[in-house]
Design an enzyme around this catalytic site. Structure first.
Site, PDB file in Angstrom:
ATOM      1  CD  GLU A 178      13.293  45.692 -46.822  1.00 17.17           C
ATOM      2  OE1 GLU A 178      12.087  45.481 -47.088  1.00 17.17           O
ATOM      3  OE2 GLU A 178      13.666  46.218 -45.755  1.00 17.17           O
ATOM      4  NE  ARG A 179      13.558  40.470 -44.743  1.00 15.47           N
ATOM      5  CZ  ARG A 179      13.168  39.999 -43.570  1.00 15.47           C
ATOM      6  NH1 ARG A 179      13.781  38.943 -43.069  1.00 15.47           N
ATOM      7  NH2 ARG A 179      12.198  40.552 -42.896  1.00 15.47           N
ATOM      8  CB  CYS A 283       0.873  35.244 -40.662  1.00 10.84           C
ATOM      9  SG  CYS A 283      -0.513  35.068 -41.772  1.00 10.84           S
ATOM     10  CD  GLU A 384       5.323  35.760 -36.019  1.00 11.98           C
ATOM     11  OE1 GLU A 384       5.734  36.936 -35.969  1.00 11.98           O
ATOM     12  OE2 GLU A 384       4.456  35.381 -36.831  1.00 11.98           O
TER      13      GLU A 384
END
Ligand code: NAD
Length: 491
Positions: A178-179, A283, A384
Site C-alpha cells: 500500500e506504500r 533484501c 535488519e
C-alpha cells in the site's frame, strides 16, 4: 498525479474499492502526495476471488502455447514503457532511476522465462511399468493463486510469481504494498491492453484487511509473500493452516566477508553498492562486513571513503547515487537502531544520520553510515536495519567468519571477497545462506534460477522464479493406465 483513489482491476474492469478508507501515497524525496490508495475490504477480495475462480476453467483449457502469447505481448509493452514505469518507481519508492530501470529489466526477464512454460510444465511417462500398463505424470494448475508484495521492489517482485502462475493455467490476484501501489496500477494498464480473458489477472489494493481476507478465502489455493520476517511467519502459518500452499520470503541480515587476499578496490566498490544501493532497502543489501586478519585497516578506510563520496539526493536527478528511505517512520527507526548500536559500544566511522539535501529538505534522507566495532549478538549485528548502514566486525580466520554467520538467524545471502579458489569453495560449501556471492555483493538470482533464502529469510519449500515457480504453480497428477485388449494381445 491521481485525483481519485486508485482503483482495483477485477474481472477485466477497473473499479473503485468498496472501502472508503484510503492512505496517501507519498514521494519519499519530496513529500509530495502522489495519490491515494484504497484499503480494500474483504468484499473486494471476495469479488476478485470469484472472478478468478470463474475464469479458471476456461483459462486452464487454453493451450500453454497460446497462454504464453499474452506474455510475449506483455514483454513487448513492458519494454516499450520501461522508462515510464521506472520513473513511477523512483517517484513512489525513492530509488534512483538507474536502479528502477534495472528493476524493470529483472521483471521483463521473468516474463521471458515464463514464456518457456510449454516445455517447463511438461510431465513425463513410463511405458510398460507392468505388461501393457503405462504410468504418466501430468502437471495441472493449482487454481486461484495470490501474491502479497513489499514496498522495496514494486515493479519486480510481483513478476517473480504471476507470469509463471498464469502461464501454468492458474488465475491470479496481486495485492501490492500500500506504500507503493502506483507501479502496479500502471503495469495493470499494460496488462489490460494485452486482453487476457476477464478474471485471469486481478489487482486488489490494500493492507492488512485485504491480506487477511486473501489468507482465509477458500478459493485461493496458493500464496506467495515477500516482506518482513515477522509478517512472513504470520502469513505462512495462517495460509498453511487454511490448507494453502505458501512460499513466504522474509527479511535478512546479509554479511560480506573480506579476506586479506581480496582485491580491496574492487571489493570496496562492490560492497558499497550492495550496502548503499537502493538506500540499503534491498533484501540482499550487505549490512555486515566481516574483515579477516589484515584486511581490516585497508577495507575500513576504503569503505569509509566510499560512503562519504556517495551522492545522495532525489532519484530522478541523474548524478544521484542514493535516494531516500521510504517513510519518516523508517528514517526514525534507522536512527534509533544506530543510536542503540552506539550505546552498545560501537562507534561511527561515518555518521550519516543527519542528512539534509538542498532542495529536498523534507525528504526522508540519510547518508551512508558505517559503524565499527559492533559487538557480536548486539543490535547492529543481528537486526535488519533496512537502511544505508553497514556494521563492521573483525575476526582472525575464515572459519571464525563462517561460524559467526551461521549463528545468525537469517539466511538470505552471504558473500565472500577473495582471490582464493579454495577459500571460495569452503565458503560456498559451509555457509548457511540461500543466495551466495563470491566477489559479488548482491547475489540476486537471475530469472532462470530460484530466488532462494534459508532460515528466517524463507518459509516454505519452493521459491519464486524458474522451475521452482513451475513446481509451485502446478500440482502433479499421476495416472496409471491399462488398456485390456492391448495388454492381452499376443505378439
Ligand atoms: P512488510 O512485511 O511490512 O509488508 C509486506 C506486505 O505485507 C505488504 O503488502 C503489506 O501490506 C503486508 N502486511 C504488512 N503488515 C501486515 C500484517 N500485519 N498482516 C498482514 N499483511 C501485512 O514489508 P515491507 O516493509 O513492505 O518490505 C520490506 C521487507 O521485505 C524487508 O524485511 C525485506 O528484507 C523484505 N524483503 C524480502 C525479500 C526476499 O526476497 N527475501 C525481497 C524483498 C523484500
Amino acid at each position: 498525479m491521481f485525483t481519485q483513489p486508485l482503483q482495483n482491476f477485477i474481472n477485466g474492469q477497473w473499479q473503485a474499492a468498496s472501502s472508503t478508507m484510503v492512505l496517501d501515497i507519498v514521494n519519499p524525496a519530496t513529500q509530495e502526495v502522489l495519490g491515494q490508495v484504497p484499503l480494500s475490504s474483504g468484499s473486494d477480495v471476495e469479488k476478485a476471488a470469484r472472478a478468478a475462480q470463474e475464469a479458471l476453467p476456461g483459462w486452464r483449457r487454453v493451450p500453454p502455447g497460446d497462454r504464453v502469447q499474452y506474455l510475449y505481448r506483455l514483454k513487448a509493452l513492458l519494454e516499450q514503457h520501461r522508462e515510464e514505469v521506472a520513473q513511477i518507481i523512483t517517484q513512489e519508492c525513492g530509488k534512483t532511476l538507474e536502479e528502477a530501470r534495472g528493476e524493470m529489466q529483472r521483471a521483463i526477464e521473468n516474463v521471458e522465462v515464463a514464456c518457456g512454460i510449454p516445455i517447463l510444465m511438461q510431465g513425463h511417462i513410463s511405458e510398460d511399468i507392468a505388461r501393457g500398463v503405462d504410468e504418466l505424470m501430468l502437471r495441472q494448475p493449482v487454481g486461484v493463486c495470490a501474491a502479497i508484495t513489499p514496498f522495496n521492489f514494486p515493479g519486480m517482485i510481483p513478476f517473480w510469481f504471476f507470469p509463471y502462475a498464469i502461464a501454468c493455467g492458474n488465475t491470479y490476484i496481486i495485492k501490492p504494498s500500500e506504500r507503493v501501489p502506483l507501479t502496479m496500477q500502471r503495469v495493470f494498464q499494460l496488462i489490460e491492453a494485452i486482453e487476457l480473458p476477464k478474471g485471469v489477472l486481478n489487482l486488489v489494493n490494500g493492507g492488512k484487511e485485504a491480506v487477511d481476507a486473501i489468507l482465509d478465502h477458500p478459493a485461493i489455493r496458493a500464496l506467495s509473500f515477500v516482506g518482513s520476517t515477522q509478517v512472513a511467519r504470520y502469513i505462512y502459518s495462517r495460509a498453511t493452516a487454511n490448507g494453502k500452499r505458501a512460499q513466504c520470503q522474509g527479511g535478512a541480515k546479509n554479511p560480506v566477508v573480506v579476506l586479506p587476499d581480496a582485491d580491496i578496490d574492487m571489493t570496496t566498490k562492490i560492497v558499497a553498492d550492495s550496502a548503499f544501493g537502493c538506500a540499503g532497502q534491498r533484501c540482499l543489501a550487505a549490512s555486515l562486513a566481516i574483515t579477516v586478519g589484515e584486511s581490516r585497516n585497508q577495507f575500513s578506510e576504503a569503505i569509509a571513503e566510499a560512503a562519504n563520496q556517495r551522492v545522495v539526493g532525489y532519484g530522478l536527478d541523474p548524478q544521484v547515487q542514493m535516494g531516500p528511505v521510504i517513510t519518516p517512520q523508517s528514517q526514525a527507526r534507522i536512527r534509533d537502531l544506530l543510536a542503540q548500536g552506539i550505546a552498545e559500544g560501537a562507534h561511527f566511522l561515518v555518521d550519516g544520520r543527519n542528512a539534509v539535501i538542498k532542495g529536498y529538505e523534507q525528504g526522508n534522507f540519510l547518508r551512508p553510515t558505517i559503524l565499527d566495532n559492533i559487538p557480536e549478538g548486539g543490535t547492529i549485528a543481528t537486526t535488519e536495519i533496512f537502511g544505508p548502514a553497514l556494521g563492521l566486525m573483525h575476526v582472525n580466520s575464515l572459519e571464525e567468519a563462517i561460524d559467526l554467520i551461521n549463528k545468525g538467524k537469517y539466511g538470505n545471502q552471504a558473500s565472500l571477497f577473495t582471490s582464493s579458489g579454495s577459500a571460495a569453495r569452503k565458503f560456498r560449501y559451509e555457509v548457511e545462506a540461500g543466495n551466495v556471492g563470491i566477489n559479488i555483493g548482491v547475489a540476486a538470482p537471475i530469472a532462470y534460477f530460484p530466488f532462494s533464502g534459508w532460515k528466517d529469510s524463507f518459509f516454505g519449500d519452493l521459491h519464486g522464479q524458474a522451475i521452482d515457480a513451475v513446481d509451485f504453480f502446478t500440482q502433479k497428477k499421476v495416472v496409471v493406465e491399462r488398456w485390456p485388449k492391448e495388454w492381452s494381445r499376443k505378439f
